[in-house]
Scaffold this active site. Structure first.
Site, mmCIF file in Angstrom:
data_model
loop_
_atom_site.group_PDB
_atom_site.id
_atom_site.type_symbol
_atom_site.label_atom_id
_atom_site.label_comp_id
_atom_site.label_asym_id
_atom_site.label_seq_id
_atom_site.Cartn_x
_atom_site.Cartn_y
_atom_site.Cartn_z
ATOM 1 N N GLU A 167 14.809 -8.226 1.787
ATOM 2 C CA GLU A 167 15.000 -8.211 3.278
ATOM 3 C C GLU A 167 13.726 -8.318 3.828
ATOM 4 O O GLU A 167 12.999 -7.052 3.812
ATOM 5 C CB GLU A 167 15.757 -6.968 3.555
ATOM 6 C CG GLU A 167 17.074 -7.205 2.966
ATOM 7 C CD GLU A 167 18.091 -8.079 3.613
ATOM 8 O OE1 GLU A 167 17.743 -8.966 4.635
ATOM 9 O OE2 GLU A 167 19.231 -8.164 3.112
ATOM 10 N N CYS B 127 13.039 -5.846 12.373
ATOM 11 C CA CYS B 127 12.981 -7.302 11.878
ATOM 12 C C CYS B 127 13.622 -8.490 12.535
ATOM 13 O O CYS B 127 13.032 -9.581 12.529
ATOM 14 C CB CYS B 127 13.534 -7.002 10.389
ATOM 15 S SG CYS B 127 15.274 -6.545 10.380
HETATM 16 P P1 NAD Z 1 5.660 -3.061 4.107
HETATM 17 O O1 NAD Z 1 5.955 -4.493 2.915
HETATM 18 O O2 NAD Z 1 4.211 -2.900 4.266
HETATM 19 O O3 NAD Z 1 6.242 -1.850 3.145
HETATM 20 C C1 NAD Z 1 7.550 -1.844 2.803
HETATM 21 C C2 NAD Z 1 7.545 -0.971 1.687
HETATM 22 O O4 NAD Z 1 6.755 -1.815 0.481
HETATM 23 C C3 NAD Z 1 6.894 0.472 1.850
HETATM 24 O O5 NAD Z 1 7.656 1.477 1.244
HETATM 25 C C4 NAD Z 1 5.756 0.465 0.964
HETATM 26 O O6 NAD Z 1 5.197 1.531 0.461
HETATM 27 C C5 NAD Z 1 6.229 -0.442 -0.203
HETATM 28 N N1 NAD Z 1 5.036 -1.263 -0.812
HETATM 29 C C6 NAD Z 1 3.789 -1.645 -0.531
HETATM 30 N N2 NAD Z 1 3.111 -2.239 -1.400
HETATM 31 C C7 NAD Z 1 4.245 -2.381 -2.323
HETATM 32 C C8 NAD Z 1 4.103 -3.125 -3.546
HETATM 33 N N3 NAD Z 1 2.952 -3.916 -3.873
HETATM 34 N N4 NAD Z 1 5.228 -3.265 -4.411
HETATM 35 C C9 NAD Z 1 6.388 -2.603 -3.907
HETATM 36 N N5 NAD Z 1 6.296 -1.853 -2.853
HETATM 37 C C10 NAD Z 1 5.301 -1.877 -2.152
HETATM 38 O O7 NAD Z 1 6.497 -3.164 5.377
HETATM 39 P P2 NAD Z 1 6.372 -2.074 6.684
HETATM 40 O O8 NAD Z 1 5.245 -2.635 7.402
HETATM 41 O O9 NAD Z 1 6.770 -0.935 5.986
HETATM 42 O O10 NAD Z 1 7.656 -2.637 7.396
HETATM 43 C C11 NAD Z 1 7.653 -3.818 8.420
HETATM 44 C C12 NAD Z 1 8.121 -5.086 7.786
HETATM 45 O O11 NAD Z 1 9.652 -5.051 7.252
HETATM 46 C C13 NAD Z 1 8.217 -6.110 8.864
HETATM 47 O O12 NAD Z 1 7.663 -7.440 8.335
HETATM 48 C C14 NAD Z 1 9.815 -6.279 9.158
HETATM 49 O O13 NAD Z 1 10.248 -7.497 9.689
HETATM 50 C C15 NAD Z 1 10.210 -6.022 7.694
HETATM 51 N N6 NAD Z 1 11.701 -5.558 7.780
HETATM 52 C C16 NAD Z 1 12.616 -6.472 7.222
HETATM 53 C C17 NAD Z 1 13.946 -5.835 7.499
HETATM 54 C C18 NAD Z 1 15.085 -6.917 6.983
HETATM 55 O O14 NAD Z 1 16.288 -6.367 6.705
HETATM 56 N N7 NAD Z 1 15.063 -8.145 6.920
HETATM 57 C C19 NAD Z 1 14.396 -4.817 7.930
HETATM 58 C C20 NAD Z 1 13.426 -3.903 8.458
HETATM 59 C C21 NAD Z 1 12.157 -4.309 8.373
#
Ligand code: NAD
Length: 475
Positions: free
Chosen positions: A249, A283
């Protein structure tokens, strides 16, 4: 542990194999409204991650063998426990995430509703085919250990739409929140420690350094990931080595297409709310608006008026409508979009920094900006909204679709039929007509294109945590 303690004096623990344990080290969690330290978060190391996965793996056999209705009953207990602690969770959520308290209460209530909905769902064995010679059944079986990885914008509800279906399906979990919003997840871990058998849910926390160890771990069967598209790509590469199941997502750049029959005064508050809720950190927020020539001026003026009137402040202060950006990195990123908008478009409201402390940016409206600017092409994930002009509706649809993202979209018109025809031409996972962010527990949602794949919520969202097994019987 005393639930009345302030977050800063509370002792947060990881949950590994049914035990609440300190981390190998710890790090500070910042309240984005004050920039003060809110609490110390335990930080897991790789050894603790491995213990958490091992605990989930050893709990899987017994948990998955329990009747589905027993798992559902435990899920209901978890929902009741969360509901009973609504106030504590909401206040903690506001302090770690930044959203105004009434919205934090809304997220907690939504989380409870999600758990309750999944608790009442079922995975019956289906008869796929029945002839004189054959009877074909399809059973939905659990996958094993699920890694649930969540972002910082809705830390609680996005976790529940993974925990709920995974537990009902018979999977066990290792949960990892984002480092800037780990506290509500750790607190939820305490409820799991009280109510669930050891190892069924494990909670670890990191500083963005354990993700790949988790997603590549050979004993994880599925990764349920919500986060940015950039990280999603890394997750997909990482799970390939063991062919794990995966739901992604990811980010969005949702367009709102406004048709020429609307009353701008009536539609502007809805578009404004859809763009600015949670300070634009959604998102599925409206991230670009396409408005026809005939109402462009009036719509821009209305949106600017709403932006000027918005009440920005600490989410714990009564009357605050928009809290801070969640973290310093996102605050800096959004300042970059403001600079880009100033250089390439016209800012008609907001755009100036709010005097600190806190990562506050006022709702900002930008007009007369081209489609090829960063603000229009990229996911801003903050309170800055570009309003783009169109003369031809088909051209507006093509421009709305000209993106790598495909999460959501909205269409606004007095004529729902006409709006629905537009909706049918938009390449995204969800299109709302004359409403926005209406996420219902029994309606699946998810991305198209690089906004991800797989679905959450609804029966599909439950079945994502299982795999289909066929039983083909001779008669
Ligand atoms: P992010 O991708 O920076 O982090 C998300 C999670 O991934 C965190 O827990 C982080 O610690 C972890 N992470 C970081 N590096 C990783 C790796 N290499 N492997 C696995 N996990 C790792 O996202 P963010 O900045 O926390 O959130 C914002 C983003 O999330 C925006 O792009 C938003 O659109 C998206 N989002 C999508 C949805 C949806 O349902 N489509 C919902 C909410 C947010």
């Amino acid at each position: 542990m005393n639930a009345e303690l302030q977050p800063s004096t509370r002792d947060y623990r990881l949950l590994i194999g049914g035990r609440l344990v300190p981390g190998a080290s710890s790090f500070e969690v910042i309240n984005p409204a004050t920039e003060r330290v809110l609490a110390l978060c335990p930080r897991a190391d790789v050894a603790q991650l491995n213990q958490a996965v091992a605990a989930a793996k050893s709990a899987f056999g017994t948990w998955s063998a329990r009747p589905l209705r027993e798992r559902g009953a435990l899920l209901l207990k978890l929902a009741d426990a969360l509901s009973a602690k609504s106030e504590e969770f909401a206040r903690l959520l506001t302090q770690e995430q930044g959203k105004p308290l009434p919205q934090a209460f809304g997220e907690v209530a939504g989380s409870v509703a999600m758990l309750r909905t999944f608790a009442g769902m079922d995975l019956p064995v289906k008869v796929l085919k029945e002839t004189e010679s054959t009877r074909v059944l399809q059973q939905r079986v659990p996958l094993g250990v699920v890694a649930a990885i969540t972002p910082w914008n809705f830390p609680l509800i996005l976790l529940m739409i993974k925990v709920g279906p995974a537990l009902l399906a018979g999977d066990t979990l290792v949960v990892k929140p984002a480092p800037s919003t780990p506290l509500t997840t750790l607190r939820f871990g305490e409820l799991c420690a009280e109510l669930l058998p050891a190892g069924v849910v494990n909670v670890i926390a990191d500083q963005n350094d354990l993700g790949s160890a988790l997603t590549s771990h050979p004993d994880i069967a599925k990764v349920a990931f919500t986060g940015s598209t950039a990280t999603g790509r890394k997750v997909m590469a990482s799970v390939a080595s063991t062919l794990k199941r995966l739901t992604l997502e990811l980010g969005g750049n949702d367009a709102a297409i406004v048709l020429d029959d609307v009353d701008p005064k009536e539609i502007a508050p809805k578009i404004f709310a859809g763009a600015m809720v949670n300070t634009g950190q959604v998102c599925l927020a409206i991230k670009r608006v396409y408005a026809p020539d005939s109402i462009y001026e009036e719509l821009c003026a209305e949106l600017a008026r709403l932006a000027e009137a918005a009440v920005v402040g600490d989410g714990l202060t009564a009357g605050s409508q928009y809290g801070p950006l969640q973290n310093k990195a996102q605050f800096d990123k959004v300042q970059g979009y403001i600079a880009d908008a100033r250089a390439h478009g016209k800012i008609i409201a907001g755009g100036t920094p709010v005097k600190g402390p806190g990562y506050f940016i006022r709702p900002t409206i930008v007009r007369d900006i081209a489609d090829d600017t960063r603000l229009v092409r990229e996911e801003q994930f903050g309170p800055i909204l570009p309003v783009l002009r169109y003369s031809d509706l088909n051209d507006a649809i093509a421009r709305a679709n000209a993106t790598e993202y495909g999460l959501g979209a909205t269409v606004w018109s007095k004529d729902p039929q006409r709006a629905t025809e537009v909706a049918l031409k938009i390449d995204s996972g969800t299109v709302w007509v004359n409403k926005h962010l209406d996420l219902q527990p029994d309606v699946p949602f998810g991305g198209a294109k690089q906004s991800g794949f797989g679905r959450e919520l609804g029966q599909e969202g439950l079945e994502e945590f299982t795999q289909a097994k066929i039983i083909n019987i001779a008669r």
